[in-house]
Design a protein around this motif. Sequence first.
Motif, PDB file in Angstrom:
ATOM      1  N   THR A  30       0.826  -1.208   0.000  1.00  0.00           N
ATOM      2  CA  THR A  30       0.000   0.000   0.000  1.00  0.00           C
ATOM      3  C   THR A  30       0.863   1.264   0.000  1.00  0.00           C
ATOM      4  N   GLN A  31       2.111   1.152   0.458  1.00  0.00           N
ATOM      5  CA  GLN A  31       3.017   2.305   0.483  1.00  0.00           C
ATOM      6  C   GLN A  31       3.591   2.604  -0.907  1.00  0.00           C
ATOM      7  N   ALA A  32       3.690   1.555  -1.731  1.00  0.00           N
ATOM      8  CA  ALA A  32       4.468   1.693  -2.959  1.00  0.00           C
ATOM      9  C   ALA A  32       3.642   2.307  -4.083  1.00  0.00           C
ATOM     10  N   LYS A  33       4.229   3.275  -4.766  1.00  0.00           N
ATOM     11  CA  LYS A  33       3.623   3.818  -5.978  1.00  0.00           C
ATOM     12  C   LYS A  33       4.279   3.132  -7.171  1.00  0.00           C
ATOM     13  N   PRO A  34       3.531   3.020  -8.271  1.00  0.00           N
ATOM     14  CA  PRO A  34       4.158   2.429  -9.444  1.00  0.00           C
ATOM     15  C   PRO A  34       5.351   3.260  -9.897  1.00  0.00           C
ATOM     16  N   GLY A  35       6.272   2.606 -10.549  1.00  0.00           N
ATOM     17  CA  GLY A  35       7.412   3.314 -11.114  1.00  0.00           C
ATOM     18  C   GLY A  35       8.701   2.612 -10.780  1.00  0.00           C
ATOM     19  N   GLY A  36       9.672   2.772 -11.660  1.00  0.00           N
ATOM     20  CA  GLY A  36      10.967   2.189 -11.381  1.00  0.00           C
ATOM     21  C   GLY A  36      11.805   2.101 -12.635  1.00  0.00           C
ATOM     22  N   ARG A  37      13.096   1.898 -12.403  1.00  0.00           N
ATOM     23  CA  ARG A  37      14.052   1.885 -13.493  1.00  0.00           C
ATOM     24  C   ARG A  37      14.903   0.629 -13.373  1.00  0.00           C
ATOM     25  N   ILE A  38      14.928  -0.141 -14.453  1.00  0.00           N
ATOM     26  CA  ILE A  38      15.696  -1.379 -14.460  1.00  0.00           C
ATOM     27  C   ILE A  38      16.655  -1.366 -15.647  1.00  0.00           C
ATOM     28  N   HIS A  39      17.928  -1.617 -15.359  1.00  0.00           N
ATOM     29  CA  HIS A  39      18.927  -1.774 -16.412  1.00  0.00           C
ATOM     30  C   HIS A  39      19.211  -3.251 -16.614  1.00  0.00           C
ATOM     31  N   ILE A  43       7.893   3.624 -15.852  1.00  0.00           N
ATOM     32  CA  ILE A  43       8.604   2.356 -15.704  1.00  0.00           C
ATOM     33  C   ILE A  43       9.556   2.266 -16.890  1.00  0.00           C
ATOM     34  N   VAL A  44      10.842   2.326 -16.580  1.00  0.00           N
ATOM     35  CA  VAL A  44      11.872   2.458 -17.608  1.00  0.00           C
ATOM     36  C   VAL A  44      12.746   1.209 -17.584  1.00  0.00           C
ATOM     37  N   LEU A  45      12.816   0.545 -18.727  1.00  0.00           N
ATOM     38  CA  LEU A  45      13.537  -0.727 -18.851  1.00  0.00           C
ATOM     39  C   LEU A  45      14.580  -0.547 -19.944  1.00  0.00           C
ATOM     40  N   ILE A  46      15.849  -0.698 -19.598  1.00  0.00           N
ATOM     41  CA  ILE A  46      16.910  -0.304 -20.529  1.00  0.00           C
ATOM     42  C   ILE A  46      17.861  -1.466 -20.799  1.00  0.00           C
ATOM     43  N   GLU A  47      17.895  -1.897 -22.084  1.00  0.00           N
ATOM     44  CA  GLU A  47      18.908  -2.866 -22.510  1.00  0.00           C
ATOM     45  C   GLU A  47      20.144  -2.098 -22.968  1.00  0.00           C
ATOM     46  N   TRP A  48      21.319  -2.651 -22.711  1.00  0.00           N
ATOM     47  CA  TRP A  48      22.601  -2.046 -23.084  1.00  0.00           C
ATOM     48  C   TRP A  48      22.761  -0.644 -22.516  1.00  0.00           C
ATOM     49  N   PRO A  49      22.503  -0.433 -21.217  1.00  0.00           N
ATOM     50  CA  PRO A  49      22.649   0.922 -20.663  1.00  0.00           C
ATOM     51  C   PRO A  49      24.074   1.443 -20.780  1.00  0.00           C
ATOM     52  N   GLU A  50      25.057   0.532 -20.792  1.00  0.00           N
ATOM     53  CA  GLU A  50      26.461   0.975 -20.868  1.00  0.00           C
ATOM     54  C   GLU A  50      26.760   1.676 -22.196  1.00  0.00           C
ATOM     55  N   GLN A  51      25.929   1.430 -23.226  1.00  0.00           N
ATOM     56  CA  GLN A  51      26.125   2.071 -24.529  1.00  0.00           C
ATOM     57  C   GLN A  51      25.586   3.501 -24.552  1.00  0.00           C
ATOM     58  N   ALA A  52      24.873   3.893 -23.527  1.00  0.00           N
ATOM     59  CA  ALA A  52      24.286   5.238 -23.499  1.00  0.00           C
ATOM     60  C   ALA A  52      25.234   6.243 -22.859  1.00  0.00           C
ATOM     61  N   GLY A  53      26.456   5.827 -22.560  1.00  0.00           N
ATOM     62  CA  GLY A  53      27.395   6.741 -21.929  1.00  0.00           C
ATOM     63  C   GLY A  53      27.030   6.939 -20.477  1.00  0.00           C
ATOM     64  N   THR A  54      27.371   8.082 -19.942  1.00  0.00           N
ATOM     65  CA  THR A  54      27.198   8.299 -18.503  1.00  0.00           C
ATOM     66  C   THR A  54      25.949   9.107 -18.196  1.00  0.00           C
ATOM     67  N   ARG A  55      25.112   9.339 -19.188  1.00  0.00           N
ATOM     68  CA  ARG A  55      24.018  10.288 -18.979  1.00  0.00           C
ATOM     69  C   ARG A  55      22.793   9.698 -18.325  1.00  0.00           C
ATOM     70  N   LEU A  56      22.707   8.387 -18.232  1.00  0.00           N
ATOM     71  CA  LEU A  56      21.496   7.798 -17.667  1.00  0.00           C
ATOM     72  C   LEU A  56      21.443   8.023 -16.169  1.00  0.00           C
TER      73      LEU A  56
END
Length: 168
Positions: free
Chosen positions: A35-44, A116-129
């Motif tokens: 009940t505390q948790a709101k949707p959302g999250g980031r997974i690499h 909800i952000v799901l990222i494949e190959w985050p290392e290819q995006a440089g340091t900006r993520l």
Amino acid sequence: MSPVDPILELSLPNEEATERLAQNLAALVLGNGDTQAKPGGRIHLSGELGTGKTTLVRALLRAAGVTGRIKSPSYTLLESYNVSSLYFYHFDFYRFSDAHEWRDAGFAELFDEHAIVLIEWPEQAGTRLPPPDLDIQLAYAGAGRSARLRAGSEKGQRWIRSLNPSPL
Ligand SMILES: Nc1ncnc2c1ncn2[C@@H]1O[C@H](COP(=O)(O)OP(=O)(O)O)[C@@H](O)[C@H]1O
Ligand SMILES: [Mg+2]
């Protein structure tokens, strides 16, 4: 963050095991059962080609209620989905060669805290993520795969604590 980053190592002997992990993660990013948790999250998601990054994302999106075709964003960079008031962004930076494109691509504004952000190959995006809540490293393990989950935030730590590895 507590001083100890929880890490969870899982064996995924077949595709169904990857899909079960994805279903468990879907419930967590949606905040179901808390009940505390709101949707959302980031997974690499990292790991060689064929280790199951897209398989995992596809099963997560499906479990979260996305209907219709779920394409790999390997050519388009981004596929996005909307389920009621929730926004899902699935990136694949495999072909993203110039990290400067990132600034101009206008993606940064998509990173709303309830997205909800799901990222494949985050290392290819440089340091900006921005840092992820959870980082998943997939690897080949015989005919199956292994997964190493590492929390990058308190939310990610809670996710790792509530994942039950026993059925996997
Ligand atoms: N745990 C697993 N064990 C064995 N095969 C798997 C497992 N998870 C996924 N696969 C298979 O491996 C391949 C993974 O492809 P894909 O998800 O596109 O990988 P990636 O996005 O990492 O390049 C698919 O053919 C899928 O059926
Ligand atoms: Mg892929």
